[in-house]
Structure formats: C-alpha cells, structure tokens
Write a protein that holds these residues in place. Structure first.
Motif, short mmCIF file in Angstrom:
data_model
loop_
_atom_site.label_atom_id
_atom_site.label_comp_id
_atom_site.label_asym_id
_atom_site.label_seq_id
_atom_site.Cartn_x
_atom_site.Cartn_y
_atom_site.Cartn_z
N LEU A 53 12.69 -8.00 -10.78
CA LEU A 53 12.08 -7.16 -9.74
C LEU A 53 11.29 -6.00 -10.34
O LEU A 53 10.24 -5.61 -9.81
CB LEU A 53 13.17 -6.62 -8.81
CG LEU A 53 13.88 -7.64 -7.91
CD1 LEU A 53 15.01 -6.96 -7.12
CD2 LEU A 53 12.90 -8.30 -6.95
N MET A 54 11.79 -5.42 -11.43
CA MET A 54 11.15 -4.25 -12.03
C MET A 54 9.96 -4.60 -12.93
O MET A 54 9.15 -3.73 -13.27
CB MET A 54 12.17 -3.45 -12.84
CG MET A 54 13.25 -2.78 -11.99
SD MET A 54 12.59 -1.45 -10.92
CE MET A 54 12.45 -2.32 -9.34
N THR A 55 9.86 -5.88 -13.32
CA THR A 55 8.74 -6.29 -14.17
C THR A 55 7.43 -6.22 -13.37
O THR A 55 7.26 -6.92 -12.36
CB THR A 55 8.95 -7.71 -14.69
OG1 THR A 55 10.17 -7.76 -15.45
CG2 THR A 55 7.79 -8.13 -15.59
N GLY A 56 6.53 -5.38 -13.80
CA GLY A 56 5.25 -5.22 -13.12
C GLY A 56 5.32 -4.39 -11.85
O GLY A 56 4.30 -4.28 -11.15
N TYR A 57 6.47 -3.81 -11.57
CA TYR A 57 6.60 -2.99 -10.35
C TYR A 57 5.96 -1.62 -10.58
O TYR A 57 6.22 -0.97 -11.59
CB TYR A 57 8.08 -2.84 -9.99
CG TYR A 57 8.32 -2.11 -8.67
CD1 TYR A 57 8.41 -2.80 -7.48
CD2 TYR A 57 8.46 -0.72 -8.63
CE1 TYR A 57 8.63 -2.16 -6.27
CE2 TYR A 57 8.67 -0.05 -7.43
CZ TYR A 57 8.76 -0.77 -6.26
OH TYR A 57 8.97 -0.12 -5.07
N ASN A 58 5.16 -1.18 -9.63
CA ASN A 58 4.49 0.13 -9.71
C ASN A 58 5.02 1.01 -8.60
O ASN A 58 4.72 0.78 -7.42
CB ASN A 58 2.97 -0.04 -9.60
CG ASN A 58 2.22 1.27 -9.85
OD1 ASN A 58 2.83 2.34 -9.95
ND2 ASN A 58 0.91 1.16 -9.98
N ARG A 59 5.79 2.02 -8.96
CA ARG A 59 6.41 2.89 -7.95
C ARG A 59 5.42 3.84 -7.29
O ARG A 59 5.74 4.51 -6.32
CB ARG A 59 7.55 3.70 -8.58
CG ARG A 59 7.13 4.67 -9.64
CD ARG A 59 8.35 5.38 -10.25
NE ARG A 59 9.12 6.07 -9.23
CZ ARG A 59 8.93 7.35 -8.88
NH1 ARG A 59 7.97 8.06 -9.47
NH2 ARG A 59 9.66 7.92 -7.96
N GLU A 60 4.19 3.91 -7.80
CA GLU A 60 3.17 4.77 -7.19
C GLU A 60 2.45 4.07 -6.03
O GLU A 60 1.83 4.74 -5.20
CB GLU A 60 2.14 5.19 -8.25
CG GLU A 60 2.72 6.03 -9.39
CD GLU A 60 3.27 7.36 -8.91
OE1 GLU A 60 2.73 7.89 -7.89
OE2 GLU A 60 4.21 7.88 -9.51
N ALA A 61 2.53 2.74 -5.99
CA ALA A 61 1.84 1.98 -4.94
C ALA A 61 2.76 1.79 -3.74
O ALA A 61 3.97 1.57 -3.89
CB ALA A 61 1.40 0.63 -5.49
N ARG A 62 2.17 1.87 -2.55
CA ARG A 62 2.95 1.64 -1.34
C ARG A 62 3.48 0.20 -1.33
O ARG A 62 2.77 -0.73 -1.74
CB ARG A 62 2.10 1.89 -0.10
CG ARG A 62 1.76 3.35 0.12
CD ARG A 62 1.00 3.58 1.42
NE ARG A 62 -0.19 2.72 1.54
CZ ARG A 62 -0.34 1.78 2.47
NH1 ARG A 62 0.59 1.59 3.38
NH2 ARG A 62 -1.44 1.05 2.50
N PRO A 63 4.70 -0.02 -0.84
CA PRO A 63 5.33 -1.34 -0.94
C PRO A 63 4.88 -2.31 0.15
O PRO A 63 5.69 -2.83 0.92
CB PRO A 63 6.82 -0.99 -0.80
CG PRO A 63 6.84 0.20 0.10
CD PRO A 63 5.62 0.99 -0.28
N VAL A 64 3.57 -2.56 0.23
CA VAL A 64 3.02 -3.51 1.21
C VAL A 64 2.03 -4.43 0.50
O VAL A 64 1.37 -4.03 -0.46
CB VAL A 64 2.33 -2.78 2.38
CG1 VAL A 64 3.35 -2.07 3.26
CG2 VAL A 64 1.28 -1.79 1.88
N GLU A 65 1.96 -5.68 0.99
CA GLU A 65 1.00 -6.63 0.42
C GLU A 65 -0.40 -6.37 0.96
O GLU A 65 -1.39 -6.49 0.24
CB GLU A 65 1.44 -8.07 0.75
CG GLU A 65 2.79 -8.46 0.17
CD GLU A 65 2.76 -8.57 -1.34
OE1 GLU A 65 1.64 -8.60 -1.92
OE2 GLU A 65 3.83 -8.58 -1.95
N ASP A 66 -0.48 -6.00 2.24
CA ASP A 66 -1.76 -5.71 2.88
C ASP A 66 -1.98 -4.20 2.86
O ASP A 66 -1.19 -3.44 3.45
CB ASP A 66 -1.77 -6.24 4.30
CG ASP A 66 -3.13 -6.09 4.98
OD1 ASP A 66 -4.05 -5.54 4.34
OD2 ASP A 66 -3.25 -6.52 6.14
#
Length: 325
Positions: free
Chosen positions: A20-33
């Motif tokens: 889950l943490m691989t490539g996860y960016n905590r600065e980006a909102r957690p939405v696909e759209d």
C-alpha cells in the motif's frame, strides 16, 4: 505457512502495508478522479472543560476529535491477505485532511496534534481518532451572571481546500458527551453540531465548515453562598442601625463600614468579569441597588444625628415631619 507469510518472509500484514505504501503520495488527495471532492465526516466527543476565563473570554477544553473518509489508494482484497480487514497506519504516513479550529487561540503547549495511528479498512474507509487540548475564543455574556448560560462555538474546517476539493460534514446532529468529566462550575446541557458554508472575498468557491456549539449553564450556588448571601446580611445589619440610639456614637460608623464592605465585594466580583459597556450585569445591578439603600441609610443616619446634637433644647418636630414619618 503461506497464510502467515507473504513475499520475502514478511508477515501478510507487513506485506500488505509495504504494497500500500509503495508509490503512495500523502500530499495528493485520495481520489482517482481529480474532480471528485473528498467527503470528510467530523465528530467530536467533549472530554473535559478545563477552564472558562470570563475576563479574557477564553475556554480551555479537552476533546476527542473523530475524522472519517475514504482513501481510494488504500484498498485491498481481504481474501488475498489471510482475511485481514483492517490495519493501523501512522497518521503522518498517509493523507489526512487539514481540519483546523478557526477560533483557536495559540498558546505554547496547547493545540498540538499527537502522532497517532489511523484505522484503515479494506474498502479504503479511514477512521482517524485523536485527543486534542486547546484554547478557543468564546464571547462570554455575563448580563445574567451568576445565572447565565453560555454558547461557545468551535468552528472546524479545512484551511487549504475549498468545498469542491474537500467537503466537510457533521457525522451526527450532536457531539458525544458520554465520557464528559463533570465540571464543578459549569453544567453542559448540549453539544450541537451544525454544518454551514462560508464565502470569502479572496475566493469564489464555498468553504464548508462544521461548528460545534457547547451550551453550558453556570452553577450559581458558589456565588450565592459567598457573594450574594453576605451582601444581604450586610444590608440587614445596615438597616438595623436605625434601632441604635443616637447617643451610642456608633450609628454612623456602622453604616459607613457596611458601605465600604459592599464596595469591596463589588470590586472582587468585577475583577473576574469581562469589561463591557454594552450592558450592566445582573449582579452589578444587584450591588448597585444595595449600595444605594445603604448609602441612603447612611445619609438618614447623618440627618438624625444632626437633629439630635444640633440643638441642646430640641423642639417637637413639625407637623409635616410627623406625617412623613
């Protein structure tokens, strides 16, 4: 063995967190759209009212804040990981909404958000709970002191995101008071939650907020026993001075002493109340009435003593004075 171990000898939970943490960016909102707003539900449990400063119009409280939202980047199939349906992640490693208290008053040691873990479910539902102690500004209306009831608003909203990016709503119509520690001076009658939208001159977008209103009523027994009751006793003693014979020599000094005692009581109470010219507090009017009565009693004592000692051969009082008395 495969039920308990993932790749590279790691446990399934560790393997899941790594993926889950691989490539996860905590600065980006957690939405696909990117055009979709993140729905954040707020709830608050009031744990303790630490202090209510009437003069500085501040309230210090301890609360448990609860945030709920969906993170579309933190989803997994529980059957692929041994039936793991939830994990705990440190809040600093994932995206969290920048919800702040708008009427917070900064003070060293207060309003420091602790680093706690968030609960993440397999469907991406995040539960973020943490304790929070802060000072907030609260307009204290002491017009009916000590029988006053106060309403202190706590306005929570995102500072950076507008309503099109982050939509804040209240999870319930009222906050949680089930774990409230009783305060000796204030009784909490209600913890109301209201959502609203604000528009600012800088931006055309709406900024939603959730405001929790702490409705509290002051316990008046302390002030009745230590302030109001002594003043009533002083008033009665002052009026009883008329029963003293003028030759005793203490008639005027008793009234003057009672008057000074009332002034001291009034100053003690005034030091703890906010400075305002919009109204005179109920207890101020009470003190003013008693001081007026005691002052009138002192003036009448002076008048009686002047009648008694001015003429060594006093004449009978006039007919109009007999009718008046």
């Amino acid at each position: 063995m495969s039920v308990f171990l993932g790749c590279c000898g790691l446990s399934l939970e560790a393997d899941l967190i790594t993926r889950l943490m691989t490539g996860y960016n905590r600065e980006a909102r957690p939405v696909e759209d990117a055009s979709t707003a993140v729905q954040v539900d707020l709830d608050m449990a009031l744990a303790q009212v630490i202090d209510v400063n009437d003069r500085e119009q501040l309230i210090t409280i301890n609360v448990w804040l609860r945030h709920f939202w969906y993170d579309e980047h933190l989803k997994w199939n529980a059957s692929d990981y041994g039936g793991i349906t939830s994990i705990r992640l440190t809040s600093t490693t994932i995206w969290t909404p920048d919800i702040i208290l708008y009427n917070n008053v900064f003070d060293e040691g207060f309003a420091q958000q602790p680093e706690v873990k968030a609960i993440v479910n397999s469907d991406g539902y995040v539960t973020f709970l943490y304790p929070f102690t802060f000072k907030a500004s609260c307009l204290i209306n002491v017009e009916f002191f000590p029988y006053d009831e106060q309403s202190c608003p706590l306005k929570f909203s995102s500072w950076a995101y507008d309503g099109f990016s982050l939509n804040v709503t209240n999870r319930a119509p009222s906050g949680d008071l089930s774990n409230f520690i009783r305060n000796e001076e204030w009784t909490i009658t209600e913890l109301r939650a209201i959502r609203s939208e604000a528009y600012y001159s800088c931006c055309p977008e709406p900024y939603p907020d959730v405001t929790f209103y702490i409705i509290m009523k002051r316990e008046s027994l302390y002030y009745l026993y230590y302030v109001v009751a002594p003043c009533i006793i002083i008033l009665i003693i002052s009026l009883l001075s008329f029963a003293m014979p003028p030759d005793s020599g203490e008639k005027l000094s008793l009234s003057t002493t009672m008057l000074l005692a009332l002034v001291v009581f009034m100053q003690i109470v005034a030091e703890n109340l906010p400075t305002t010219s919009r109204y005179i507090p109920f207890i101020g009017r009470y003190f003013g009435a008693i001081i007026a009565v005691v002052s009138l009693s002192s003036m009448l004592s002076i008048w009686i003593l002047s009648f008694h000692f001015t003429n060594p051969n006093p004449k009978p009082p006039a007919t109009w004075l007999k009718r008046l008395l």
